[in-house]
Scaffold this motif. Sequence first.
Motif, mmCIF file in Angstrom:
data_model
loop_
_atom_site.group_PDB
_atom_site.id
_atom_site.type_symbol
_atom_site.label_atom_id
_atom_site.label_comp_id
_atom_site.label_asym_id
_atom_site.label_seq_id
_atom_site.Cartn_x
_atom_site.Cartn_y
_atom_site.Cartn_z
ATOM 1 N N LYS A 13 0.834 -1.212 0.000
ATOM 2 C CA LYS A 13 0.000 0.000 0.000
ATOM 3 C C LYS A 13 0.864 1.256 0.000
ATOM 4 O O LYS A 13 0.565 2.228 -0.692
ATOM 5 C CB LYS A 13 -0.937 0.002 1.211
ATOM 6 C CG LYS A 13 -2.045 -1.019 1.109
ATOM 7 C CD LYS A 13 -2.904 -1.016 2.362
ATOM 8 C CE LYS A 13 -3.987 -2.080 2.255
ATOM 9 N NZ LYS A 13 -4.838 -2.117 3.452
ATOM 10 N N ILE A 14 1.938 1.249 0.769
ATOM 11 C CA ILE A 14 2.846 2.398 0.809
ATOM 12 C C ILE A 14 3.482 2.616 -0.559
ATOM 13 O O ILE A 14 3.530 3.732 -1.071
ATOM 14 C CB ILE A 14 3.925 2.208 1.894
ATOM 15 C CG1 ILE A 14 3.295 2.281 3.289
ATOM 16 C CG2 ILE A 14 5.034 3.253 1.754
ATOM 17 C CD1 ILE A 14 4.229 1.869 4.417
ATOM 18 N N ASP A 15 3.953 1.535 -1.169
ATOM 19 C CA ASP A 15 4.609 1.629 -2.474
ATOM 20 C C ASP A 15 3.673 2.173 -3.545
ATOM 21 O O ASP A 15 4.124 2.812 -4.501
ATOM 22 C CB ASP A 15 5.142 0.261 -2.906
ATOM 23 C CG ASP A 15 6.298 -0.226 -2.041
ATOM 24 O OD1 ASP A 15 6.912 0.609 -1.330
ATOM 25 O OD2 ASP A 15 6.564 -1.444 -2.052
ATOM 26 N N ASN A 16 2.372 1.929 -3.419
ATOM 27 C CA ASN A 16 1.408 2.362 -4.430
ATOM 28 C C ASN A 16 0.674 3.650 -4.070
ATOM 29 O O ASN A 16 -0.197 4.091 -4.817
ATOM 30 C CB ASN A 16 0.400 1.241 -4.696
ATOM 31 C CG ASN A 16 1.056 0.067 -5.399
ATOM 32 O OD1 ASN A 16 1.746 0.244 -6.395
ATOM 33 N ND2 ASN A 16 0.871 -1.119 -4.868
ATOM 34 N N ALA A 17 1.032 4.249 -2.952
ATOM 35 C CA ALA A 17 0.375 5.490 -2.535
ATOM 36 C C ALA A 17 0.980 6.687 -3.264
ATOM 37 O O ALA A 17 2.099 6.628 -3.759
ATOM 38 C CB ALA A 17 0.523 5.674 -1.024
ATOM 39 N N SER A 18 0.219 7.772 -3.310
ATOM 40 C CA SER A 18 0.686 8.989 -3.987
ATOM 41 C C SER A 18 1.457 9.881 -2.997
ATOM 42 O O SER A 18 1.153 11.057 -2.847
ATOM 43 C CB SER A 18 -0.498 9.742 -4.580
ATOM 44 O OG SER A 18 -1.382 10.114 -3.539
ATOM 45 N N ILE A 19 2.456 9.289 -2.339
ATOM 46 C CA ILE A 19 3.279 10.001 -1.365
ATOM 47 C C ILE A 19 4.740 9.674 -1.616
ATOM 48 O O ILE A 19 5.051 8.695 -2.294
ATOM 49 C CB ILE A 19 2.925 9.600 0.095
ATOM 50 C CG1 ILE A 19 3.124 8.084 0.280
ATOM 51 C CG2 ILE A 19 1.528 10.044 0.465
ATOM 52 C CD1 ILE A 19 2.975 7.608 1.706
ATOM 53 N N VAL A 20 5.622 10.496 -1.097
ATOM 54 C CA VAL A 20 7.046 10.168 -1.092
ATOM 55 C C VAL A 20 7.285 9.445 0.228
ATOM 56 O O VAL A 20 7.073 10.007 1.300
ATOM 57 C CB VAL A 20 7.916 11.436 -1.184
ATOM 58 C CG1 VAL A 20 9.387 11.072 -1.059
ATOM 59 C CG2 VAL A 20 7.643 12.179 -2.482
ATOM 60 N N SER A 21 7.661 8.187 0.144
ATOM 61 C CA SER A 21 7.896 7.416 1.367
ATOM 62 C C SER A 21 9.397 7.232 1.585
ATOM 63 O O SER A 21 10.145 6.984 0.646
ATOM 64 C CB SER A 21 7.199 6.054 1.290
ATOM 65 O OG SER A 21 7.706 5.301 0.214
ATOM 66 N N ILE A 22 9.799 7.408 2.832
ATOM 67 C CA ILE A 22 11.205 7.280 3.204
ATOM 68 C C ILE A 22 11.280 6.322 4.376
ATOM 69 O O ILE A 22 10.789 6.616 5.461
ATOM 70 C CB ILE A 22 11.798 8.650 3.586
ATOM 71 C CG1 ILE A 22 11.651 9.637 2.417
ATOM 72 C CG2 ILE A 22 13.257 8.502 4.008
ATOM 73 C CD1 ILE A 22 11.935 11.071 2.787
ATOM 74 N N ARG A 23 11.861 5.154 4.138
ATOM 75 C CA ARG A 23 11.956 4.140 5.189
ATOM 76 C C ARG A 23 13.182 4.410 6.061
ATOM 77 O O ARG A 23 14.269 4.617 5.564
ATOM 78 C CB ARG A 23 12.045 2.759 4.551
ATOM 79 C CG ARG A 23 11.908 1.652 5.535
ATOM 80 C CD ARG A 23 11.846 0.315 4.824
ATOM 81 N NE ARG A 23 11.550 -0.707 5.795
ATOM 82 C CZ ARG A 23 10.904 -1.815 5.516
ATOM 83 N NH1 ARG A 23 10.479 -2.037 4.302
ATOM 84 N NH2 ARG A 23 10.688 -2.699 6.441
ATOM 85 N N ARG A 24 12.978 4.402 7.363
ATOM 86 C CA ARG A 24 14.058 4.653 8.315
ATOM 87 C C ARG A 24 14.027 3.614 9.415
ATOM 88 O O ARG A 24 12.974 3.149 9.817
ATOM 89 C CB ARG A 24 13.909 6.035 8.970
ATOM 90 C CG ARG A 24 14.132 7.171 8.029
ATOM 91 C CD ARG A 24 15.607 7.261 7.670
ATOM 92 N NE ARG A 24 15.807 8.349 6.733
ATOM 93 C CZ ARG A 24 16.641 8.302 5.720
ATOM 94 N NH1 ARG A 24 17.353 7.258 5.494
ATOM 95 N NH2 ARG A 24 16.775 9.327 4.931
ATOM 96 N N SER A 25 15.206 3.282 9.942
ATOM 97 C CA SER A 25 15.251 2.341 11.063
ATOM 98 C C SER A 25 16.390 2.668 12.023
ATOM 99 O O SER A 25 17.012 1.782 12.569
ATOM 100 C CB SER A 25 15.383 0.908 10.554
ATOM 101 O OG SER A 25 16.576 0.762 9.819
ATOM 102 N N THR A 26 16.685 3.951 12.209
ATOM 103 C CA THR A 26 17.683 4.348 13.198
ATOM 104 C C THR A 26 17.075 4.121 14.567
ATOM 105 O O THR A 26 15.996 4.619 14.869
ATOM 106 C CB THR A 26 18.057 5.832 13.021
ATOM 107 O OG1 THR A 26 18.508 6.006 11.677
ATOM 108 C CG2 THR A 26 19.145 6.239 13.988
#
Length: 190
Positions: A13-26
């Motif tokens: 769903k995130i990959d297909n959304a109309s948003i810029v997604s930035i995955r973080r895991s700090t």
Amino acid sequence: MVYSGANRSVQHKIDNASIVSIRRSTRDHRRVAPHNVFVDLAAIARSTKLAAAGSIGWTFGDAAPRGGAANSIKVRVGHDTFGFAYSSGRYTVRWNGARYADGDSHAITKTDNVVIMKVRNHPDGNRDVLGAPSVQSDTVGNGKVTIYRDGKKIVGRWKRAKVSGPLRFTDKSGDPIALKPGQTWVALAG
């Protein structure tokens, strides 16, 4: 949207959304997961090509609103109860009866505005790592909103025409409800 972790269905769903997604895991391993994920938003803004920020539709103003006195607020969100007590110009936050504090400084969390949006919450078909159903809060459409600021309670409506559209708060007359400049706590109560 900056986020950390997602199961396969949510990631799709995130990959297909109309948003810029930035995955973080700090992570700060001195803290208990999942409350130990951190991001440096200034660094993200410098390192990622993002569009200029646009208005989210909220109105701000210094003038205290008209409304009934409201020095104590409780709202249930899922299995949690949040409480807010007005004192010295701000609301102190409580979570399940305990004062909510910063993990590093131990400073008690305070906010200038409390926004409680009445929304439709429903299972979204996913489950978290413990097997509990994940919930989607529908914020497109309109519904009741209660806003607390300056020790006052203002009842009105929230309205949002589309996912990428602005979210607006209006009073009974249809005029924008101005939030106090500062921090805002939003609860999506279903």
